[in-house]
Design an enzyme around this catalytic site. Structure first.
Site, PDB file in Angstrom:
ATOM      1  N   SER A  39      74.662  45.361  19.886  1.00  0.00           N
ATOM      2  CA  SER A  39      74.917  44.323  20.096  1.00  0.00           C
ATOM      3  C   SER A  39      74.909  43.040  20.689  1.00  0.00           C
ATOM      4  O   SER A  39      75.349  41.903  20.493  1.00  0.00           O
ATOM      5  CB  SER A  39      74.714  44.592  21.861  1.00  0.00           C
ATOM      6  OG  SER A  39      73.567  44.411  22.438  1.00  0.00           O
ATOM      7  N   HIS A  93      80.398  48.624  17.055  1.00  0.00           N
ATOM      8  CA  HIS A  93      80.273  48.545  18.226  1.00  0.00           C
ATOM      9  C   HIS A  93      81.036  48.726  20.215  1.00  0.00           C
ATOM     10  O   HIS A  93      81.398  47.836  20.121  1.00  0.00           O
ATOM     11  CB  HIS A  93      79.803  46.666  18.757  1.00  0.00           C
ATOM     12  CG  HIS A  93      79.289  47.092  20.559  1.00  0.00           C
ATOM     13  ND1 HIS A  93      78.964  45.303  21.229  1.00  0.00           N
ATOM     14  CD2 HIS A  93      78.492  47.341  21.221  1.00  0.00           C
ATOM     15  CE1 HIS A  93      78.224  45.523  22.453  1.00  0.00           C
ATOM     16  NE2 HIS A  93      77.564  46.425  22.471  1.00  0.00           N
ATOM     17  N   GLU A 100      84.432  46.722  19.097  1.00  0.00           N
ATOM     18  CA  GLU A 100      83.676  45.524  18.771  1.00  0.00           C
ATOM     19  C   GLU A 100      83.922  45.912  17.273  1.00  0.00           C
ATOM     20  O   GLU A 100      83.010  46.511  16.973  1.00  0.00           O
ATOM     21  CB  GLU A 100      83.272  44.475  19.431  1.00  0.00           C
ATOM     22  CG  GLU A 100      83.336  43.890  20.591  1.00  0.00           C
ATOM     23  CD  GLU A 100      81.948  42.791  21.306  1.00  0.00           C
ATOM     24  OE1 GLU A 100      82.654  41.960  21.086  1.00  0.00           O
ATOM     25  OE2 GLU A 100      81.069  43.087  20.596  1.00  0.00           O
ATOM     26  N   ASN A 110      79.009  39.696  24.900  1.00  0.00           N
ATOM     27  CA  ASN A 110      78.158  39.105  25.527  1.00  0.00           C
ATOM     28  C   ASN A 110      77.042  38.140  25.080  1.00  0.00           C
ATOM     29  O   ASN A 110      76.700  37.244  25.821  1.00  0.00           O
ATOM     30  CB  ASN A 110      76.690  40.382  24.661  1.00  0.00           C
ATOM     31  CG  ASN A 110      76.845  41.875  24.803  1.00  0.00           C
ATOM     32  OD1 ASN A 110      77.207  41.566  25.923  1.00  0.00           O
ATOM     33  ND2 ASN A 110      75.807  42.660  23.860  1.00  0.00           N
TER      34      ASN A 110
END
Length: 285
Positions: free
Chosen positions: A119, A140, A152, A190
């Site tokens: 992540s 991801h 992702e 994130n």
């Protein structure tokens, strides 16, 4: 490249979730954990998840059976030797991931893509542990993988166009909505999400409002499905701390510097849902 068999390395929630998504999409899955008992437990968890979907009428008995038949649980890493794609989803520790990629490079066929579900960490660091950096990328998934639509696709500076195209095709086959992003800490979600979560902890520390009221404000005022403290508990406070530390190491932005309360809770092993206690308390299932 057609991806017919996927290896998944890691015995956590993400590994089992990705296995479910891939197997339901018609892809053969080799699910690897270091202990056979843990690998078998992941398959047992998958059986339970699929049984619930059958009970709710979201999945037929035939589809449940065929999904389970596509999943094989193993403990020997060499069992991944015939996979077209291997996704690692182990602990968020760069040294451990680099060692794993070195081993996967030795075991997997030359055409295989090696991907990380990290992540935050730099994909290129793992790519350069292999003899095939052009065939390494990030894929991801988000937690819980069976429910979350986003994936992702992380392109490191060594990833080839063919690798990224194959990764995107795999995500689409799994019924997901892929977005492509450069290999920078935190990627898209994130990098935007964790300053918000971190600042919520700081707000609590400074006494602006109670935890319950901050969560309620973000749910009822912004329409978020859960407040920041409930989300931190779901992600895991140790994982959240690791993500913030990686973001701060790369960008040195004060918004990424972990709030002291978060560090103290991790030290006390209050990790959220996984430990039964975080910002909230959770009864064992």
């Amino acid at each position: 490249m057609a991806i017919k068999r996927v290896g998944i390395v890691g015995s956590g929630i993400m590994g089992s979730g990705i296995a479910e998504v891939a197997a339901k999409s018609g892809i053969e899955v080799v699910l690897r954990s270091r202990q056979q008992s843990t690998a078998d437990a992941m398959v047992a968890g998958l059986e339970k998840s699929l049984a619930k979907q059958v009970e709710k009428g979201k999945l037929s008995e035939d589809d449940r059976n065929s999904t389970l038949q596509r999943v094989r649980a193993v403990s020997d890493l060499n069992e991944l030797s015939e996979c077209d794609l291997v996704i690692e989803s182990i602990v968020e520790d760069l040294a451990a991931k680099k060692q794993l990629f070195n081993e996967l490079d030795r075991i997997c066929p030359d055409h295989a893509i090696l991907a990380t579900n990290t992540s935050t960490l730099a994909v290129v660091e793992m790519a350069m542990e292999t003899s095939r950096p052009d065939k390494v990328c990030g894929i991801h998934f988000f937690n819980p993988a069976p429910m979350m639509a986003l994936v992702e696709i992380i392109r490191s500076i060594t990833s080839s166009d063919e690798t990224i195209a194959a990764a995107r095709s795999f995500a689409e086959t799994c019924g997901k909505s892929p977005v492509e992003v450069a290999d920078r800490a935190g990627f898209i979600v994130n990098a935007l999400l964790f300053p918000y979560l971190n600042n919520a902890v700081r707000m609590l520390e400074s006494g602006v409002a109670s935890m319950d009221h901050i969560d309620a404000a973000m749910k009822n005022g912004c329409g978020f499905p859960m407040g920041p403290f409930a989300l931190l508990d779901l992600v895991g406070l140790d994982t959240s701390l690791a993500i913030l530390e990686a973001l701060y190491a790369e960008f040195k932005d004060p918004n990424y510097s972990p709030a002291p309360a978060l560090r103290r809770m991790v030290t006390a092993n209050r990790l959220g849902r996984k430990s039964g206690e975080g910002f909230y308390e959770y009864k064992p299932k």
